[in-house]
Scaffold this active site. Structure first.
Site, PDB file in Angstrom:
ATOM      1  CG  ASP A  35     -10.220  29.151 -39.109  1.00 37.94           C
ATOM      2  OD1 ASP A  35      -9.285  28.904 -39.918  1.00 37.94           O
ATOM      3  OD2 ASP A  35     -10.385  28.979 -38.777  1.00 37.94           O
ATOM      4  CD  GLN A  97      -3.522  21.076 -47.406  1.00 38.44           C
ATOM      5  OE1 GLN A  97      -2.450  20.950 -47.579  1.00 38.44           O
ATOM      6  NE2 GLN A  97      -4.736  21.604 -48.463  1.00 38.44           N
ATOM      7  CG  HIS A 103      -6.557  26.969 -45.949  1.00 35.25           C
ATOM      8  ND1 HIS A 103      -7.083  25.810 -46.793  1.00 35.25           N
ATOM      9  CD2 HIS A 103      -6.375  27.404 -45.496  1.00 35.25           C
ATOM     10  CE1 HIS A 103      -6.430  24.750 -45.943  1.00 35.25           C
ATOM     11  NE2 HIS A 103      -6.010  25.834 -44.632  1.00 35.25           N
ATOM     12  CG  LEU A 104      -3.289  32.515 -49.339  1.00 30.48           C
ATOM     13  CD1 LEU A 104      -2.464  33.795 -50.117  1.00 30.48           C
ATOM     14  CD2 LEU A 104      -2.484  31.539 -49.151  1.00 30.48           C
ATOM     15  CG  HIS A 105      -3.901  29.816 -41.852  1.00 27.46           C
ATOM     16  ND1 HIS A 105      -5.241  29.556 -41.107  1.00 27.46           N
ATOM     17  CD2 HIS A 105      -3.656  28.631 -42.463  1.00 27.46           C
ATOM     18  CE1 HIS A 105      -5.372  27.567 -41.600  1.00 27.46           C
ATOM     19  NE2 HIS A 105      -4.436  27.651 -42.280  1.00 27.46           N
TER      20      HIS A 105
HETATM   21  P1  5GP Z   1      -4.974  24.213 -42.597  1.00 28.05           P
HETATM   22  O1  5GP Z   1      -5.194  23.410 -40.772  1.00 28.05           O
HETATM   23  O2  5GP Z   1      -6.278  22.796 -43.066  1.00 28.05           O
HETATM   24  O3  5GP Z   1      -4.340  24.907 -43.004  1.00 28.05           O
HETATM   25  O4  5GP Z   1      -6.564  24.855 -41.815  1.00 28.05           O
HETATM   26  C1  5GP Z   1      -8.067  24.756 -42.032  1.00 28.05           C
HETATM   27  C2  5GP Z   1      -8.313  25.761 -41.385  1.00 28.05           C
HETATM   28  O5  5GP Z   1      -9.944  25.804 -41.574  1.00 28.05           O
HETATM   29  C3  5GP Z   1      -8.376  26.224 -39.612  1.00 28.05           C
HETATM   30  O6  5GP Z   1      -7.778  26.945 -39.019  1.00 28.05           O
HETATM   31  C4  5GP Z   1      -9.974  25.752 -39.088  1.00 28.05           C
HETATM   32  O7  5GP Z   1     -10.246  26.475 -37.840  1.00 28.05           O
HETATM   33  C5  5GP Z   1     -10.568  26.010 -40.260  1.00 28.05           C
HETATM   34  N1  5GP Z   1     -12.305  25.884 -40.776  1.00 28.05           N
HETATM   35  C6  5GP Z   1     -12.782  24.291 -40.585  1.00 28.05           C
HETATM   36  N2  5GP Z   1     -13.484  24.086 -40.950  1.00 28.05           N
HETATM   37  C7  5GP Z   1     -14.201  25.147 -41.075  1.00 28.05           C
HETATM   38  C8  5GP Z   1     -15.358  25.666 -41.718  1.00 28.05           C
HETATM   39  O8  5GP Z   1     -16.343  25.229 -41.883  1.00 28.05           O
HETATM   40  N3  5GP Z   1     -15.434  27.208 -41.627  1.00 28.05           N
HETATM   41  C9  5GP Z   1     -14.373  27.974 -40.835  1.00 28.05           C
HETATM   42  N4  5GP Z   1     -15.152  29.542 -41.586  1.00 28.05           N
HETATM   43  N5  5GP Z   1     -13.769  27.709 -41.455  1.00 28.05           N
HETATM   44  C10 5GP Z   1     -12.918  26.491 -41.526  1.00 28.05           C
END
Ligand code: 5GP
Ligand code: ZN
Length: 117
Positions: A35, A97, A103-105
């Site tokens: 991330d 989201q 995506h899985l964290h």
């Molecule tokens: P969400 O909030 O959708 O569950 O998680 C999205 C995740 O993607 C966030 O933790 C954010 O830091 C990560 N993220 C967003 N843009 C990028 C990127 O360009 N590259 C990477 N490696 N992570 C990203």
């Protein structure tokens, strides 16, 4: 939705190699990369190679299995499997989201709080 969106979607662009990411593992259906803004000492995202908007629209059980299997493999590889870790997927606005590609964290390296915020 499960179409390929290489231009519109940031995670599709990462899968395609069009923008850089630190890839830590992969299998036929999924890619795992760090991330950009880690929330724990280990914070890896596991995404399907094809575009799927979220768990709410996922329609391929085998693909979902591959995502979970890769998450567990990442945890072993990162050395957090024995201590424990968290796997979470956020869905939609209330789920928090922010990127519209499933995506899985994989979070670990510290004790997690419960309940989440
Ligand atoms: P969400 O909030 O959708 O569950 O998680 C999205 C995740 O993607 C966030 O933790 C954010 O830091 C990560 N993220 C967003 N843009 C990028 C990127 O360009 N590259 C990477 N490696 N992570 C990203
Ligand atoms: Zn995508």
């Amino acid at each position: 939705m499960s179409t390929v969106q290489p231009d519109a979607c940031i995670f599709c662009r990462i899968v395609a190699g069009a923008i850089p990411a630190t890839v830590v593992a992969s299998n036929a259906h999924a890619l795992a990369f760090r991330d950009l803004h880690p929330q724990a000492p280990v914070h890896v995202l596991v995404v399907p190679r094809r575009h799927v908007a979220s768990l709410a629209t996922a329609d391929d059980a085998a693909e979902l299995g591959e995502l979970l299997a890769l998450a567990a493999e990442v945890a072993r590889q990162e050395g957090i499997a024995d201590a424990g870790y968290r796997v979470v997927t956020n869905i939609g606005a209330d789920g928090g989201q922010t990127v519209g590609h499933l995506h899985l964290h994989v979070l670990g390296g510290r004790a997690m709080d419960w309940p989440p915020g």
